[in-house]
Each structure stands twice: as C-alpha cells, then as structure tokens.
Design an enzyme around this catalytic site. Structure first.
Site, PDB file in Angstrom:
ATOM      1  N   GLU A 199      29.893 115.845 -16.085  1.00 37.09           N
ATOM      2  CA  GLU A 199      29.161 116.976 -15.373  1.00 37.09           C
ATOM      3  C   GLU A 199      27.781 116.627 -15.408  1.00 37.09           C
ATOM      4  OE1 GLU A 199      28.418 119.460 -19.041  1.00 37.09           O
ATOM      5  OE2 GLU A 199      28.958 121.329 -17.925  1.00 37.09           O
TER       6      GLU A 199
ATOM      7  N   ASN B 104      27.578 125.530 -11.886  1.00 36.55           N
ATOM      8  CA  ASN B 104      27.827 124.432 -12.517  1.00 36.55           C
ATOM      9  C   ASN B 104      29.365 123.784 -11.628  1.00 36.55           C
ATOM     10  OD1 ASN B 104      28.121 122.009 -14.170  1.00 36.55           O
ATOM     11  ND2 ASN B 104      27.973 123.225 -15.845  1.00 36.55           N
TER      12      ASN B 104
ATOM     13  N   LYS C  24      32.606 125.891 -12.505  1.00 39.61           N
ATOM     14  CA  LYS C  24      32.763 126.062 -13.876  1.00 39.61           C
ATOM     15  C   LYS C  24      33.031 127.405 -14.219  1.00 39.61           C
ATOM     16  CE  LYS C  24      30.821 124.495 -18.527  1.00 39.61           C
ATOM     17  NZ  LYS C  24      30.020 123.701 -19.070  1.00 39.61           N
TER      18      LYS C  24
ATOM     19  N   GLU D  71      23.054 127.646 -20.394  1.00 39.54           N
ATOM     20  CA  GLU D  71      24.002 127.484 -18.908  1.00 39.54           C
ATOM     21  C   GLU D  71      24.090 128.887 -18.457  1.00 39.54           C
ATOM     22  OE1 GLU D  71      27.538 124.989 -18.612  1.00 39.54           O
ATOM     23  OE2 GLU D  71      27.059 124.179 -20.521  1.00 39.54           O
TER      24      GLU D  71
ATOM     25  N   CYS E  75      33.327 120.314 -19.045  1.00 40.78           N
ATOM     26  CA  CYS E  75      32.809 120.398 -20.494  1.00 40.78           C
ATOM     27  C   CYS E  75      33.496 121.746 -21.174  1.00 40.78           C
ATOM     28  CB  CYS E  75      31.330 120.819 -20.324  1.00 40.78           C
ATOM     29  SG  CYS E  75      30.448 120.324 -21.894  1.00 40.78           S
TER      30      CYS E  75
ATOM     31  N   ASN F 139      28.919 117.151 -20.914  1.00 36.34           N
ATOM     32  CA  ASN F 139      27.560 116.985 -21.884  1.00 36.34           C
ATOM     33  C   ASN F 139      27.933 117.754 -23.005  1.00 36.34           C
ATOM     34  OD1 ASN F 139      25.073 116.034 -19.930  1.00 36.34           O
ATOM     35  ND2 ASN F 139      26.815 117.130 -18.822  1.00 36.34           N
TER      36      ASN F 139
END
Lengths: 307, 307
Positions: free
Chosen positions: A47, A109, A126, A144, A170, A195
C-alpha cells in the site's frame, strides 16, 4: 486441468519523506526484476508504495500535494510499467490517487492491477479507512480519514492470465467481509498491500500481538474463502515509526507458504496451485450449497452491535 | 467496572451407541461438578452431548427415535438440571431436538442455554448443517441434512449473569457470518459444541490440517468480533470413528487461553476478563465507526460465488 500462478510479494523497507519518486520507483523496479528472475507471473507491492506513509502527520493542503498520483503511469512511475513490459510480469501497486471525478478533486487510497504489457487491468479503492479525520488524544496519529475518501468501486475481481484476482489494502484485511465479498465476486487470489505500525498508543498491552493479528485474519480469510492471499508490507523504521513486515503468501488451506523475514526490501515467491482451491471447497466450503444468506441480513444492514 | 465470567469447557470422550442416557448424563454431571469445583460460572458441553453422533450412519425412522429429546429437561436429563441448581452453575448443552411445531414433528440440532437455577435461558438451532441427505460416493458419511432441518431461530444472544451469550454448533464455527451475526446481536461470549471427524474421505491430503482448521476460524472469529469463544468437542474414537478434541477457550485477542489435551472427558477453565473486549475494540474494531454495511450486500444476497 493443472492450473498454477507463480506469485511474488515485493515487500519494501521504509520509504522516508526525503526519498525522491525516482529513487523509490528504482527500488520497485529492482524488486520486480528479482521477482521475474525467480519465475514470478504476478507481483504485489505494498500500500502507498511510492511514498512515505504520510497519514502519520497532520499536514495542510500545500504539504500533501506531492504524495498523490494524478495519473498512473505518470512520468515518474513510467519506468515501473516499462519494466513490467520488459519482464512480461504484471503487478499490483498501491499508491495515493487524486482523481477528477464528479467535477471535483477526489482522493483515494488505491491499488492498480497492471498487466504484463504495462496496461491497466483494474483498480481498487480502499473501502475500510482506519484512523480518524483529526488526531485523537491517546491514540497513535493515523489520519487516513483526513486524506482519503472511502473507496467507491466495491470489491471488484479481475482476470489475469486465466486467474481471478481481487485486491485489498491494509485495514481491509482485518474484516472478514473483504474476503467474503471478493470470494462471492469470484476471486481465486487476493493481493494485499499494507503499512502497519508495530506499536499503537491506544492499547500498548496488545502490542506484542501485532504480527499475530496481521496473519490471523489473512489466514482465516484464505481458509474460509478458499483463496490464495499474497500480502506485501512496507516495513521497517519509517520516519521514526516502526512498521511490521511479515509479508506472506497464504494457501487456501490457511497455511503460510512463504514468509518475509526482514523489514527491508525483500522478494518472496510461491508457485500457487489454483487446483488446491477446488480441493479445499470439497471439504466444507461448497458455498452455494452451505451458506445461508437469508440468515445474514444484519451484516449488510447495520455497522455496529445492537445496544 | 471489573467484569469477569469464569468459563468452563466440558469436553467429553466418545459416547458409544450402547451407552444408556443415564450413563451419559452421569458423565456430564461429573464434569459439571469438576467445573464448579474449579470456580466455573458457566459451562459448555459438546454438540449432541447426550448420544453418539448418529449422522455417521444411514438409519431408518424406527432406528433414530431414541436419539432425540422430546423435551429438555426430560426424565433422563433431569439429573443434569438438578446438578446445575445444586452447584449454582449454568451450562449450554447440545442435543438432538424433536419438536411439535407447525402441526408436525420437526427435528433440529439444538443447543440450550440453562441458568444456574436449572431454567431455560434460551435456545439455538444449528443454522449451518453440513454433509448431505444421503450418502455420497467418495465422502465420509455425514447425514445431518437427513436428520435435521436448518435452524429457524436466527443467531440469538442471551443475558446470563450480566454477560451476553451467543451459541453455535460445530460447522457453524467455520463460517465468519456466525460470529459476525452474534457480534451484531451483541454477543460478548460465544459457546460452541462440536463433533469433528479426524479424517475425511473427500480430501485425505488435508487430514493433517484438521486441528488447525478447527482453531483457525474460531481464533479469527474471536479476534475479528472481539468476543470470548469457549468450544467443547466430543472427542476420541466413537463407534470406530476418530473425532478430534482440541476444545478451547479463546480470548478476544484470538489467543488460545486454555486447551484440552486429551480426547476424553476433560474440563478446562479460564476466568474470562470481559473488559478485554473493550480494549480490543479500541484497536481497529470500533464496529459502528468502521464497518461499511452498504458494501456488503452480496453477503446476504447470494450463497455461492458468481459464475
């Protein structure tokens, strides 16, 4: 019919904020070459593989611009796509996307699945964004939700060399719904980038379980959905924050077939037997026969438990 | 507020077909006494704890009658309920139920939650029935679908000593939807009973993974739903068929906190810290905030993957 797909996970070590995009892309190209040399037919990168994990900071608009890709491939990422074509090796790449959609700039993302000729196969954005919009007392900063909108493309599955590939990023990997949606959409292989901080301020008494909590939901997701999982970490100490490694390739049995053992740039490879999926479905997991969707309404109706 | 519930798993060894109900109930009473002596506040027995696992055979109507309970407690099971009252210890008991419902006899694979005064708290009827209606070539005979209807009570959660308890049976534990439905219904503890063959004719190359496949989905279910799981096997060689043990108590961290190490009558106990649920929810699993039910529609709409 004998069906195999040789998977490579290209884990990276940290990407510091000072790294140029050219340097980072150069590292990814080198990993792709190592994967190709090992016989890989499909590779997965982490990611946000092109930059540092900037949601660890509270930044203003002028500071974040350089972390997003306006288009992929772009001038700085083109070498990776050239390498795919040269090596005849497709890959999945996580990055921060800024898109012109609905008449405005939207940020996601994102992970792209790229074919062996360098062309785009498909895109995932995501769905499960962790953390918060602003830093919260007592928690490790993880913004995020400040920097991205939730994905708006569902859980798509794409054809690649005769196999059906799903993508996830993730935090998605912690939720059983991710694998189940991909399974129901026909996935045979799920590629994941992540991550993941090694420690969290919000519950230090659970820090020793971070790697266990990395592998457990992915192993269960593989087993319960009879899919191969290939997951790539960005690992190591990035801007002073330790990120776990533990990149892995997991069989539909739930077994970890290959495991990264560094927190640095590292390639792991496994020749995935897609026939094993059918074997696993014979034991318990004939989904069409045994699942009971009429009993699962609440899962798609409400987010949290009843009071 | 400090909240604990001391859980006991009462694993049993095999129950042969020749065993009388009185003998079997006597064993269960003895296990309940051991659980109480160890400080247990709630105990769980296996699935179909009162009889042998008769779905391993193709039997006709006249042969199966004696395997079902018309009411619980009945004359033969009363001693177990008397023991609960005497010991002040509630329990969950798996058994084969025959009920007068909708003007006909209906059969369910059932688990009752019984209070410390011997009264019924609540009932669960197994949703995920594995196996087949008739024996199928190349598979281990497993005829739950011949002898039972699928459960018709949903995934209920019941209050017991201030804790919220969900129930599940055997094959239910392999499906992530079981834990998720119980979580959304408010469960803090999930009690499970099972009978699981150690080997299966349909995929002998996976037989060495049977215990791994027992624990993996329960550990993931506990972790991903932040619940305690207490699971009781009927174990050992029953009518020539080896059944796995591996009864366990699993924390909301996914860790196995207690494990049975025999395939015989055995009690394991753990003082479950219900506060750990909140700690685990602080890391990732604030369900109301992070789950995305609008993205999960397919889970409640279709049983099997798209073609």
């Amino acid at each position: 019919m004998d069906r195999h797909l040789t998977l490579a996970v290209c884990q990276t070590g940290p990407v510091q904020r000072s790294a140029t995009r050219a340097e980072t892309v150069g590292r990814l190209v080198h990993l792709l070459e190592r994967a190709a040399a090992a016989g890989a037919e499909l590779a997965v990168f982490p990611e946000m593989a092109l930059t540092t994990f900037f949601p660890r900071w509270t930044l203003d608009e002028s500071e974040i611009e350089g972390f997003y890709e306006e288009r992929v491939p772009g001038p700085q990422t083109q070498p990776l796509f050239d390498a795919a074509r040269r090596l005849r090796l497709g890959f999945a790449l996580g990055y921060s996307e800024i898109a012109d959609e609905d008449g405005r700039k939207r940020r996601f993302n994102t992970m792209d699945l790229v074919d062996a000729d360098g062309s785009l196969v498909g895109r995932y954005r995501k769905i499960h964004l962790p953390g918060s919009e602003a830093s919260e007392a007592g928690t490790t900063v993880h913004l995020e939700r400040r920097y991205f909108e939730p994905g708006n493309l569902g859980f798509p599955v794409f054809a690649y060399r005769g196999a059906r590939i799903g993508l996830a990023l993730c935090n998605d990997r912690r939720w059983p719904e991710t694998y189940r949606m991909l399974c129901l959409n026909g996935a045979e292989v799920v590629l994941i980038g992540y991550n993941t901080p090694a420690v969290l301020a919000e519950a230090p008494t659970l820090d020793h379980l971070r790697m266990f909590h990395n592998h457990l939901p992915m192993q269960a997701g593989a087993y319960q959905n009879t899919v191969w999982v290939a997951a790539a970490a960005k690992a190591g100490v990035e801007e002073g924050q330790a990120l776990i490694g533990g990149s892995c390739i997991i069989a539909p049995t739930g077994e970890i077939a290959a495991l990264a053992v560094s927190v640095d740039d590292e390639v792991i490879v496994h020749r995935a037997d897609l026939g094993l999926i059918d074997t696993c479905r014979r034991v318990n997991f004939d989904f069409a026969r045994y699942r009971r969707p009429s009993e699962y309404g609440l899962i798609a109706e409400r987010a949290g438990p009843v009071a």
